[in-house]
Design a protein around this motif. Structure first.
Motif, mmCIF file in Angstrom:
data_model
loop_
_atom_site.group_PDB
_atom_site.id
_atom_site.type_symbol
_atom_site.label_atom_id
_atom_site.label_comp_id
_atom_site.label_asym_id
_atom_site.label_seq_id
_atom_site.Cartn_x
_atom_site.Cartn_y
_atom_site.Cartn_z
ATOM 1 N N PHE A 12 57.579 58.297 59.671
ATOM 2 C CA PHE A 12 57.255 59.439 58.799
ATOM 3 C C PHE A 12 57.471 60.765 59.528
ATOM 4 C CE2 PHE A 12 54.328 56.031 57.136
ATOM 5 C CZ PHE A 12 55.086 55.765 56.005
ATOM 6 N N PHE A 39 54.441 67.046 56.149
ATOM 7 C CA PHE A 39 54.334 65.589 56.076
ATOM 8 C C PHE A 39 54.618 64.963 57.442
ATOM 9 C CE2 PHE A 39 55.909 61.322 55.189
ATOM 10 C CZ PHE A 39 54.992 60.857 54.263
ATOM 11 N N SER A 40 55.657 65.461 58.082
ATOM 12 C CA SER A 40 56.059 64.935 59.396
ATOM 13 C C SER A 40 54.934 65.059 60.419
ATOM 14 C CB SER A 40 57.310 65.695 59.875
ATOM 15 O OG SER A 40 57.630 65.353 61.192
ATOM 16 N N ARG A 70 58.432 69.014 54.299
ATOM 17 C CA ARG A 70 58.833 67.949 55.230
ATOM 18 C C ARG A 70 58.126 68.098 56.568
ATOM 19 N NH1 ARG A 70 65.245 68.339 53.597
ATOM 20 N NH2 ARG A 70 65.216 66.726 52.002
ATOM 21 N N THR A 71 57.988 69.344 57.033
ATOM 22 C CA THR A 71 57.310 69.575 58.306
ATOM 23 C C THR A 71 55.838 69.181 58.200
ATOM 24 O OG1 THR A 71 58.831 71.345 58.848
ATOM 25 C CG2 THR A 71 56.726 71.327 60.026
ATOM 26 N N PHE A 92 61.887 72.457 53.770
ATOM 27 C CA PHE A 92 61.522 72.335 55.177
ATOM 28 C C PHE A 92 60.012 72.370 55.384
ATOM 29 C CE2 PHE A 92 60.895 74.021 59.492
ATOM 30 C CZ PHE A 92 61.626 73.081 60.202
ATOM 31 N N SER A 109 67.464 68.864 56.940
ATOM 32 C CA SER A 109 66.130 69.460 56.973
ATOM 33 C C SER A 109 66.019 70.699 56.096
ATOM 34 C CB SER A 109 65.766 69.836 58.416
ATOM 35 O OG SER A 109 65.846 68.696 59.251
#
Lengths: 403, 403
Positions: free
Chosen positions: B149, A172-173, A169-170, A166, B27
């Protein structure tokens, strides 16, 4: 920046100088290359020692001296004319640039590309080849086991994803929201990227051999594969002949030395017939692969000497010649690299013929003009271009002739 | 690790619990999800605060409450049977695993995949669609401009190459020699990787819209594209229905709202006819996209409410249902994101229908058995499987039945 000079026993002619520049340019950012007096001097902008550059220069000169330039086949049609078709193909929307080395295709260009694929499929069928398909993404081991990353670092491309947690991903997001900037995306762990388990396929056939690893019952067989391949390069001028991603159809033959060498002769004849049948001004010549300037380059010399690689080189128009296909005898390279053998324990050989479909299509438009319906009847017949060739001609969205 | 609980007004049934688990799993690494008393509690192994997890849990529950589950179409053949065909396809060499989520194809499986592509091409032709092709590698801006993204970090994949200087290439070349280790390749600047200018295509149609950016003369049009698409995921069990790279054929319609909505109805009817004609046990249902657990998930709610996405869900065999195709009404999402408009200034709408060719082929083998020559005559006729369907059946190299 580095600078190095070497003395030459014989002066280099223009072609040899260009060749040295091309090979050196695979590894370095060459800013100058000069013949002066009895020597050759090179300047590069890389952060490398003069000594290392000199070493590479000596190596490249040694290779260029050995490079086979013997022509095995030449076709030079009396009525030849060639004109760069790319501007017109772009203007009417058959070809549209997405970015460096990346193009979208539609219209007649795409129809001809498909027809060429079918044509090479027919060559494969005459060799009794079975159709196979591989994804354009391979586990990195497929390429590491044949030393691809060592020999061709300048061409390699990896395919990492974001780390599967998580936090990554956060990160990068949040970093790559819409409007976060026009540039490239850094691929580091800090940016949330995981190590890459897969690489982009640089050719279509390697999985054929890799899937045989550990076997000792390999029989004579032929295969054909269509796929997209990737090289970390593009044409600075945006020309169609050097793409980062392009499509290729290959014919692959695996088996005993005798079987492979016989099929290689047959494929060489097919390659000649292809160039001749399409009415192209072309040659088939011994060639080398773009090895990086390290010990890989030495292997390139050996390859050149043994004339393992032959290229179908096409003159698209005056001043623009490129390889649109190649025939590569691997001898036992893949069976040694991956570890497999013939039934009975004999050494397994292989050969492949690959056709770059965009390059060949481009060459055809340069040679025969923009309207396939007006191409010479024998060329149309060979390509199977009948009444259906207008089907795909509506052009790309955003092209000049469509909404 | 984090743990969070929320109280529920109404208890969740098993299907809703599974749905919440699936969405949360996009996620987080979910280690436990329990209904207890009046609440729902979740445990994840990610390094995230309990508060952040609780926030996500509340968000997911809100989404699951709104998720449309209405069935629009169902086909349930009386003679239905389904059996997992993958073990047998692998045993005979039609399907071979290269790595997580990556498979090689040959034989009857590949022939059926090609037949399905032709079938969807015919659907496209009935919409007057022109054939287009895009490379599977796109400039990152194509995806950043639609916030891909940000919304789907868990699926994104980039395509970096080695930095174009001698030092970086040498470092990479030396680090990844043959025998340097079996693992993935770290993507750090120290390893010589350049930032990625390109990303792997997660679908095939986005370039259609992107190529229209800045235009204000867009006309009604339809297109069709075949390509390979990439998602950073795979089936832990190695199942064929969740691939990292797979092929897709799309039909795309761009234009005025009325034109797009009319074509959407036509495509919905085609999708129903496809499922019915192939004899599959299937439904067409409203669905959502696998948005990441941030504000993107909220957009997912809105999308679900408006029923913009419909999926062709196929029961491959008891206990295994997956989407093999979808119909996506984008409304003006792409024209707003990329900035283009109809001739006259009106808002441009779009819709696309995408068919996952491997999933649909897999479903057919599960449904009708391993030998296409024994499939029901109407299914064979629809797929155009005549005498030629044995052409590609020699299997993959290294398969049990070949050398």
């Amino acid at each position: 920046m580095a600078q190095a000079s070497v003395r030459l026993k014989r002066p280099l002619d223009d072609a040899a100088l260009a060749g040295v520049g091309a090979v050196l340019g695979r590894s370095f950012a060459v800013t100058a290359l000069d013949r002066g007096g009895e020597g050759l001097s090179a300047t590069v902008s890389d952060d490398v020692s003069d000594e290392r550059l000199r070493e590479a220069l000596v190596q490249v000169l040694r290779v260029s001296r050995h490079a086979a330039s013997e022509q095995g086949f030449a076709h030079d049609p009396a009525d030849w004319r060639g004109e760069d078709a790319q501007p017109a193909l772009e203007a009417r929307g058959d070809v549209r640039r997405l970015g460096p080395g990346l193009f979208a295709f539609g219209g007649a260009f795409l129809a001809v590309r498909a027809a060429l694929d079918t044509l090479v499929q027919a060559i494969a069928a005459r060799q009794g080849a079975a159709e196979l398909a591989y994804p354009p993404l391979w586990p990195v081991g497929v390429l590491r086991d044949i030393n691809y990353f060592h020999d061709f670092p300048q061409l390699a491309m990896l395919a990492p994803g974001v780390a599967p947690d998580f936090a990554a991903r956060t990160r990068f997001s949040e970093a790559h929201r819409r409007g976060s900037g026009p540039g490239a995306i850094a691929c580091t762990a800090e940016d949330g990227l995981a190590p890459a388990a897969n690489a982009l396929a640089p050719t279509v056939c390697d999985c054929c051999y890799w899937l045989l690893r550990g076997r000792s019952d390999v029989a004579d067989a032929a295969f054909t594969i269509h796929g997209t391949v990737f090289r970390n390069e593009s044409s600075p001028a945006g020309a169609l002949e050097r793409l980062t991603a392009y499509t290729m159809r290959e014919v692959v033959v695996i088996g005993s030395e005798g079987f492979v060498l016989a099929r290689r002769e047959a494929l060489l004849a097919e390659l000649e017939a292809l160039g001749r049948g399409l009415g192209l001004r072309c040659t088939i010549e011994a060639a080398d692969d773009p090895f990086f300037c390290n010990d890989a380059l030495q292997k390139g010399v050996l390859q050149g000497l043994a004339r393992l690689k032959h290229e179908l080189r096409v003159v698209a128009f005056e001043g623009r010649t490129f390889a649109a296909g190649s025939l590569n005898l691997h001898n036992d390279f893949f069976s040694r690299s991956y570890g497999y053998a013939l039934a009975g324990g004999g050494t397994a050989f292989s050969v492949c013929m690959g056709i770059g479909l965009e390059r060949l299509a481009y060459a055809l438009f340069c040679r025969h003009g923009l309207e396939p319906e007006r191409w010479p009847a024998p060329v149309r017949a060979l390509l199977g271009l009948g009444a259906a060739d207008r089907a795909g001609q509506a052009g790309l969205p955003g092209a000049a002739r469509t909404g």
